[in-house]
Write an enzyme that holds these catalytic residues in place. Sequence first.
Site, PDB file in Angstrom:
ATOM      1  N   CYS A   1     -12.484 -13.540  33.886  1.00 57.12           N
ATOM      2  CA  CYS A   1     -12.540 -13.692  35.272  1.00 57.12           C
ATOM      3  C   CYS A   1     -13.268 -14.759  35.655  1.00 57.12           C
ATOM      4  O   CYS A   1     -12.900 -15.627  36.566  1.00 57.12           O
ATOM      5  CB  CYS A   1     -13.015 -12.593  36.034  1.00 57.12           C
ATOM      6  SG  CYS A   1     -14.310 -11.629  35.042  1.00 57.12           S
TER       7      CYS A   1
ATOM      8  N   HIS B   1     -16.750 -12.603  42.404  1.00 59.79           N
ATOM      9  CA  HIS B   1     -17.836 -13.329  41.435  1.00 59.79           C
ATOM     10  C   HIS B   1     -18.385 -14.605  42.218  1.00 59.79           C
ATOM     11  O   HIS B   1     -17.163 -15.184  42.908  1.00 59.79           O
ATOM     12  CB  HIS B   1     -17.105 -13.759  40.167  1.00 59.79           C
ATOM     13  CG  HIS B   1     -17.018 -12.443  39.403  1.00 59.79           C
ATOM     14  ND1 HIS B   1     -17.447 -11.255  39.334  1.00 59.79           N
ATOM     15  CD2 HIS B   1     -16.477 -12.483  37.885  1.00 59.79           C
ATOM     16  CE1 HIS B   1     -17.203 -10.374  38.575  1.00 59.79           C
ATOM     17  NE2 HIS B   1     -16.420 -11.224  37.771  1.00 59.79           N
TER      18      HIS B   1
HETATM   19  N1  LIG Z   1     -12.621  -5.920  35.993  1.00 64.08           N
HETATM   20  C1  LIG Z   1     -12.213  -7.439  35.727  1.00 64.08           C
HETATM   21  O1  LIG Z   1     -12.643  -8.111  36.661  1.00 64.08           O
HETATM   22  C2  LIG Z   1     -11.657  -7.869  34.676  1.00 64.08           C
HETATM   23  C3  LIG Z   1     -11.481  -9.230  34.637  1.00 64.08           C
HETATM   24  C4  LIG Z   1     -10.663  -9.860  33.691  1.00 64.08           C
HETATM   25  C5  LIG Z   1     -10.403  -9.239  32.608  1.00 64.08           C
HETATM   26  N2  LIG Z   1     -10.705  -7.854  32.458  1.00 64.08           N
HETATM   27  C6  LIG Z   1     -10.298  -7.168  31.361  1.00 64.08           C
HETATM   28  O2  LIG Z   1      -9.326  -6.020  31.544  1.00 64.08           O
HETATM   29  C7  LIG Z   1      -9.567  -4.860  30.746  1.00 64.08           C
HETATM   30  C8  LIG Z   1      -9.649  -3.771  31.592  1.00 64.08           C
HETATM   31  O3  LIG Z   1     -10.615  -3.847  32.483  1.00 64.08           O
HETATM   32  P1  LIG Z   1     -10.934  -2.689  33.829  1.00 64.08           P
HETATM   33  O4  LIG Z   1     -12.072  -3.565  34.245  1.00 64.08           O
HETATM   34  O5  LIG Z   1      -9.549  -2.483  34.354  1.00 64.08           O
HETATM   35  O6  LIG Z   1     -11.591  -1.709  32.786  1.00 64.08           O
HETATM   36  P2  LIG Z   1     -11.502  -0.087  33.190  1.00 64.08           P
HETATM   37  O7  LIG Z   1     -11.816   0.077  34.786  1.00 64.08           O
HETATM   38  O8  LIG Z   1     -12.508   0.706  32.486  1.00 64.08           O
HETATM   39  O9  LIG Z   1     -10.084   0.575  32.871  1.00 64.08           O
HETATM   40  C9  LIG Z   1      -9.578   0.615  31.603  1.00 64.08           C
HETATM   41  C10 LIG Z   1      -8.184   0.995  31.383  1.00 64.08           C
HETATM   42  O10 LIG Z   1      -7.844   1.186  30.044  1.00 64.08           O
HETATM   43  C11 LIG Z   1      -7.169   2.600  29.974  1.00 64.08           C
HETATM   44  N3  LIG Z   1      -7.383   2.788  28.683  1.00 64.08           N
HETATM   45  C12 LIG Z   1      -8.343   3.155  27.757  1.00 64.08           C
HETATM   46  N4  LIG Z   1      -8.386   3.507  26.681  1.00 64.08           N
HETATM   47  C13 LIG Z   1      -6.943   3.602  26.459  1.00 64.08           C
HETATM   48  C14 LIG Z   1      -5.929   3.794  25.163  1.00 64.08           C
HETATM   49  N5  LIG Z   1      -6.271   4.089  24.116  1.00 64.08           N
HETATM   50  N6  LIG Z   1      -4.797   3.617  25.751  1.00 64.08           N
HETATM   51  C15 LIG Z   1      -4.238   3.255  26.637  1.00 64.08           C
HETATM   52  N7  LIG Z   1      -4.832   2.933  27.885  1.00 64.08           N
HETATM   53  C16 LIG Z   1      -6.243   3.207  27.605  1.00 64.08           C
HETATM   54  C17 LIG Z   1      -7.739   3.323  30.730  1.00 64.08           C
HETATM   55  O11 LIG Z   1      -7.233   4.472  31.096  1.00 64.08           O
HETATM   56  P3  LIG Z   1      -7.846   5.788  31.334  1.00 64.08           P
HETATM   57  O12 LIG Z   1      -8.119   5.602  32.786  1.00 64.08           O
HETATM   58  O13 LIG Z   1      -6.922   6.922  31.026  1.00 64.08           O
HETATM   59  O14 LIG Z   1      -9.242   5.950  30.514  1.00 64.08           O
HETATM   60  C18 LIG Z   1      -7.950   2.486  31.987  1.00 64.08           C
HETATM   61  O15 LIG Z   1      -6.651   2.623  32.643  1.00 64.08           O
HETATM   62  C19 LIG Z   1     -10.680  -5.111  29.912  1.00 64.08           C
HETATM   63  O16 LIG Z   1     -10.218  -5.826  28.648  1.00 64.08           O
HETATM   64  C20 LIG Z   1     -11.581  -6.282  30.578  1.00 64.08           C
HETATM   65  O17 LIG Z   1     -12.165  -7.059  29.758  1.00 64.08           O
HETATM   66  C21 LIG Z   1     -11.244  -7.209  33.366  1.00 64.08           C
END
Ligand SMILES: NC(=O)c1ccc[n+]([C@@H]2O[C@H](COP(=O)([O-])OP(=O)(O)OC[C@H]3O[C@@H](n4cnc5c(N)ncnc54)[C@H](OP(=O)(O)O)[C@@H]3O)[C@@H](O)[C@H]2O)c1
Length: 339
Positions: free
Chosen positions: A133, A246
Amino acid sequence: MLKRKEKYVVSVVGATGAVGNEMVATLEERNFPAEKLRLFASERSEGKTLQFEGSDIPVETLKEDSFRGIDIALFSAGAERSKIWAPIAAQSGCVVVDNSSQWRMDPTVPLVVPEVNSHDLKWHKGIIANPNCSTIQMVVVLKPIHDVARIKRVVVTTFQSVSGTGKKAMDELLQQTTDLLNFREVKCNVYPHQIAFNCLPHIDKFLENGYTKEEMKMVNETKKIMGDDSIRLTATTVRVPVFRGHSESINIETEKKLSADEARGVLSAAAGIVVFDAPEKNVYPLAIQVAGKDETYVGRIREDESIQNGLNLWIVADNLRKGAALNAVQIAEKLLEMA
Ligand SMILES: NC(=O)c1ccc[n+]([C@@H]2O[C@H](COP(=O)([O-])OP(=O)(O)OC[C@H]3O[C@@H](n4cnc5c(N)ncnc54)[C@H](OP(=O)(O)O)[C@@H]3O)[C@@H](O)[C@H]2O)c1
């Protein structure tokens, strides 16, 4: 490669997370030509549904044959899941846009910000990586400046919101703030220290060179996206008690002199950027104003008086939109154009 169709079967993996939720909303808002949307998350989300175009879509768990019949999958479920499931999805003929860090530096996987290097989409082999991001919003601004004045060096300090860590971190900031205002003891689960009313110079793991992984992602991903290894970049990434958006302070040294006015002109003409720069009227980009917006906002544009050819900028974008979900959907839209 994606075959041309009128409508596509689309899926979001990690649909219940901070980014996944935003992906579903972004697909709907932008009228993405989805014939059907399939949503996946962990077993914890079994039985949940999410709204898309007026329907309740069930959240499924992933299985070996889950991707059969799916044309495009937007992944946002963390690197471990992407490592296992993105190749399985690609094998099934689905094009994956992966938001995790798993494939970003793989030389066989394009790392794309559409305003900067959509040409790299031509050589994908089934997986396309969405950058970090804090890198995305920075390169959107660096590219037009590099094109006219050639960037030699960048010094960046970030002020990153807790939504960049995900849903649990947003809950932790809210809980700690409420606890502190009610004279209760603060608990730290997501971050090693209290984030409420604090700044943590620590995002992701520390590496042997003293930098964090987040800082090195900014260095390495910038070179790959810009297709230029000669750009020198050093980063300090800081987590701040902001829910969404950010902010980045950026110092740029260029080969050719660019005045502040010239930089304003170049950035105003560039895609995806809003120049928001009238400090005499207290106008500069703020995270609270930029949350929910698609563009990258730039202000405090001024010459660095300590060097011959230098600029200082303040850059703000919504990390869940341009920093994640929107960039992924824009990549998918480009793929449709190319189909
Ligand atoms: N947040 C940001 O600004 C941002 C920016 C760029 C990239 N990212 C990347 O995007 C990804 C997700 O980030 P986030 O911020 O959205 O995290 P988050 O809010 O913690 O969400 C994680 C998601 O992954 C799912 N998940 C976890 N274990 C799983 C499994 N075994 N099988 C299928 N789904 C599973 C979770 O499902 P449950 O709800 O069922 O647990 C939830 O839907 C990460 O790789 C992060 O580095 C995030």
